[in-house]
Design an enzyme around this catalytic site. Structure first.
Site, PDB file in Angstrom:
ATOM      1  N   HIS A  88       0.862  -1.185   0.000  1.00  0.00           N
ATOM      2  CA  HIS A  88       0.000   0.000   0.000  1.00  0.00           C
ATOM      3  C   HIS A  88       0.896   1.231   0.000  1.00  0.00           C
ATOM      4  O   HIS A  88       1.728   1.405   0.893  1.00  0.00           O
ATOM      5  CB  HIS A  88      -0.922   0.028   1.216  1.00  0.00           C
ATOM      6  CG  HIS A  88      -1.846   1.216   1.219  1.00  0.00           C
ATOM      7  ND1 HIS A  88      -3.082   1.193   0.621  1.00  0.00           N
ATOM      8  CD2 HIS A  88      -1.685   2.471   1.716  1.00  0.00           C
ATOM      9  CE1 HIS A  88      -3.659   2.380   0.756  1.00  0.00           C
ATOM     10  NE2 HIS A  88      -2.827   3.174   1.420  1.00  0.00           N
ATOM     11  N   CYS A  89       0.728   2.076  -0.995  1.00  0.00           N
ATOM     12  CA  CYS A  89       1.606   3.233  -1.153  1.00  0.00           C
ATOM     13  C   CYS A  89       0.893   4.510  -0.709  1.00  0.00           C
ATOM     14  O   CYS A  89      -0.069   4.935  -1.348  1.00  0.00           O
ATOM     15  CB  CYS A  89       2.055   3.371  -2.609  1.00  0.00           C
ATOM     16  SG  CYS A  89       3.157   4.772  -2.897  1.00  0.00           S
TER      17      CYS A  89
END
EC number: 2.3.1.225
Length: 254
Positions: A88-89
């Protein structure tokens, strides 16, 4: 001279800017590979897995109530299961998975070039507006004088160098995982949790690794006017890791 400046400076900068914002937008707004199921499908999955004694958290998501495809993971931030989950960025505000991983790589690539343009712009500014040079005054005198000449420009340069380092490291790590290992960031960090990986103290043997060239062709879906034939896999429906190396027909869905 103006014509040359436009061709070799302004035009590449414009192209890089467009490519950067395009890939950022796609990384941000594209479906990263959300595994979707209707209520009827969820009930059917639970019944089928329960009857076969396979209602195990390694293949069943108790939050989304779905059978998890291979390489998928439930994201605690987005609260959804993502196919071929990488990470997850927070920088793009989205998960990176099967649906947008290529765009994320494009974003990193063009971001790195944009930072190089920033560094180039700072150095060009000093050459035009600061009466000093590295060869004439030496390193420390040069640094002091350019910082005094334009503190704001010097601060921008330091920021650019800092961001260049972490973006370059991130891009190299991603490319190494994709091309040399054939795995995702999540798989590399949690390889010991997955039965289909053979992990030693120095290496990770992945069933998804088919050689550097094939890994790159499949990931970026390179075709080169029919010269290459990438293996396209729907990771939202892929439950096995079987791969036909001879025919190149890809993974068999079960």
């Amino acid at each position: 001279m103006v014509h040359l400046n436009f061709l070799f400076i302004h035009l590449p900068f414009l192209v890089n800017s467009i490519a950067l914002f395009y890939n950022f937008g796609k990384s941000w707004k594209s479906d990263p590979g959300i595994i979707k199921a209707t209520e009827e499908q969820k009930k059917k999955t639970i019944v089928e897995l329960a009857e076969t004694g396979s209602l195990d958290l390694s293949i069943f998501c108790s939050t989304c109530l779905i059978r998890k495809p291979v390489r998928s993971k439930h994201c605690g931030v987005c609260n959804r299961c993502i196919a071929k989950f990488d990470h997850h960025c927070p920088w793009v505000g989205n998960c990176v998975g099967a649906g947008n991983h290529r765009y994320f790589m494009g974003y990193l690539f063009f971001l790195l070039f944009m930072i190089c343009w920033m560094i180039y712009g700072c150095i060009s500014y000093w050459g035009l507006h600061c009466e000093t040079s590295y060869t004439k005054d030496g390193f420390w005198t040069y640094i002091t004088q350019i910082a005094t000449c334009s503190p704001w420009m010097f601060w921008m340069f330091l920021n650019s160098v800092f961001h260049f380092m972490w973006v370059a490291v991130l891009l190299m790590c991603q490319m190494y995982q994709i091309s040399c290992l054939g795995i995702t960031t999540n798989e590399r960090m949690n390889a010991r949790r997955y039965k289909h990986f053979k992990v030693t103290t120095t290496s990770i043997e992945s069933p998804f690794n088919h050689g550097c060239v094939r890994n790159i062709i499949d990931f970026f879906e390179f075709r080169c006017c029919g010269l290459f034939r990438p293996v396209i896999v729907d990771w939202t429906r892929q439950y096995t890791i079987e791969y036909d190396q001879i025919s190149g027909s890809g993974y068999q869905l079960v």
